[in-house]
Design an enzyme around this catalytic site. Sequence first.
Site, PDB file in Angstrom:
ATOM      1  CB  CYS A  38      -0.892   0.050   1.245  1.00 55.86           C
ATOM      2  SG  CYS A  38      -1.958  -1.377   1.486  1.00 55.86           S
ATOM      3  CG  ASP A 453      16.068  36.974 -13.736  1.00 54.49           C
ATOM      4  OD1 ASP A 453      15.940  36.595 -14.909  1.00 54.49           O
ATOM      5  OD2 ASP A 453      15.143  37.513 -13.070  1.00 54.49           O
TER       6      ASP A 453
END
Length: 503
Positions: A38, A453
Amino acid sequence: MRNAMHTDRERCVRAVQSKDARFDGWFYTAVLTTRIYCRPSCPAVPPKPANMTFYPSAAACQQAGFRACKRCRPDTSPGSPEWNQRADLVARAMRLIGDGVVDREGVPGLAARLGYSTRQIERQLLAELGAGPLALARAQRAQTARLLIETTGLPMAEIAFAAGFSSIRTFNDTVREVFALSPSELRARLPRQTVAAPGVLGLRLPFRAPLNPDNLFGHLAATAVPGVEEWLPHSLDDVGGTPIGAYRRTLRLPYGHGIVALTPRPDHIACRLSLSDMRDLAVAISRCRRMLDLDADPVAVDDQLRTDPVLAPLVDKAPGRRVPRTVDEAEFALRAVLGQQVSTAAARTHAARLVTAHGEAVEDPEGGLTHLFPAPEALAALDPESLAMPRTRRTTFTTLVRRLAERSIHLGVESDWEETRARLLALPGFGPWTVDVIAMRALGDPDAFLPTDLGIRRAAQELGLPSTPAALTARAAAWRPWRAYAVQYLWATDSHPINFLPV
């Protein structure tokens, strides 16, 4: 070998007893009494701890003789974040297996791409994952088969070969062994699916919550290349009247091409795939998940970034930001060069011209997509004078095209991040910004950072962070290994053209 989570028994037991979905895909619980496995969040009553044992992969569970739980369907868990946050041999091998390389080229092909012997690959995968490359690929084939069984009306024989099985008998035996049901029984358990058209599939792509779709889909939509990508606005969502839309794009795939439409939903991404060859299903899903960064662990990322008092309010305001990535690493690198020192609109225009002139035409009955982005080989004979850009950038672009076409530079899921950075930096016109944006969005390095940037520097100044690249890099050391995610939060504070979810 790393100290993997499945070896921390106490932590695993706590996750299972609390049904903590954050750990789905990190490990699998095998129940000794029922012989099923599971996901940690399985809704069934948790077994007694003495009856639990833990494995790092579904393939390892299957190889140990456990079958998949019919309630929680552990084979459909989000993938482990490990494979997208690491650049070592095992992580690169797992990314290649997810991209279908073992099915297409075998284990020798996998080893050749990684530059190791088959014995080394098998030994390291077995040591860390409890399963070798063939078992891992087999588990993926079983999951692909289940998807086709449950979402299409294709005959079983066609599904067997589309999923990568060599024979119908192997297909039947594998499905029965993994799911404890025959292919026909799997299909009979669900209402009959209606397929809109041959080759069209409707799927749900799971993710770990939270997920903030704004920058993710906003970035993809704002930078979309006409003909290759588009954003289609939709009506209000059924949940809370939220405006939604679909990001659509063409896909170049190993056996053919495809078109995908991706729509953010509260608990999954709705995925509509149209494929010219069903054998490309697993690869298409893997690339879409990678583009949307769906296997990330947002809790781990956000917890680390919250340790910085400046970033903490940004994270708390909109947790779960992902890094928008790509379905084609070479395509993104070429587009990054086209976007050097120009606006987003100009970069889209340059790319659209290349697509119209050199892209492969496709049909799109459901929208306005017209082409695949041209492969480097198709651009190798390009006349540099046809590029409406400065001569130095023409040289940068054509040099990259040539290196990609001759494969002296290869960009792919298996790329070594640092080695590829070094090779790109050696090319004319490649500076730190271009290399790191490729590392972040094409190669998937979660720690790539863009201190030069302009949007990042403006955001840093506005927030009171150091705004010079050197000082900001020093401050960002505390954000590691998640600096690429910090970039997304910083961009969101600036008037950046990608910080919206278009309607």
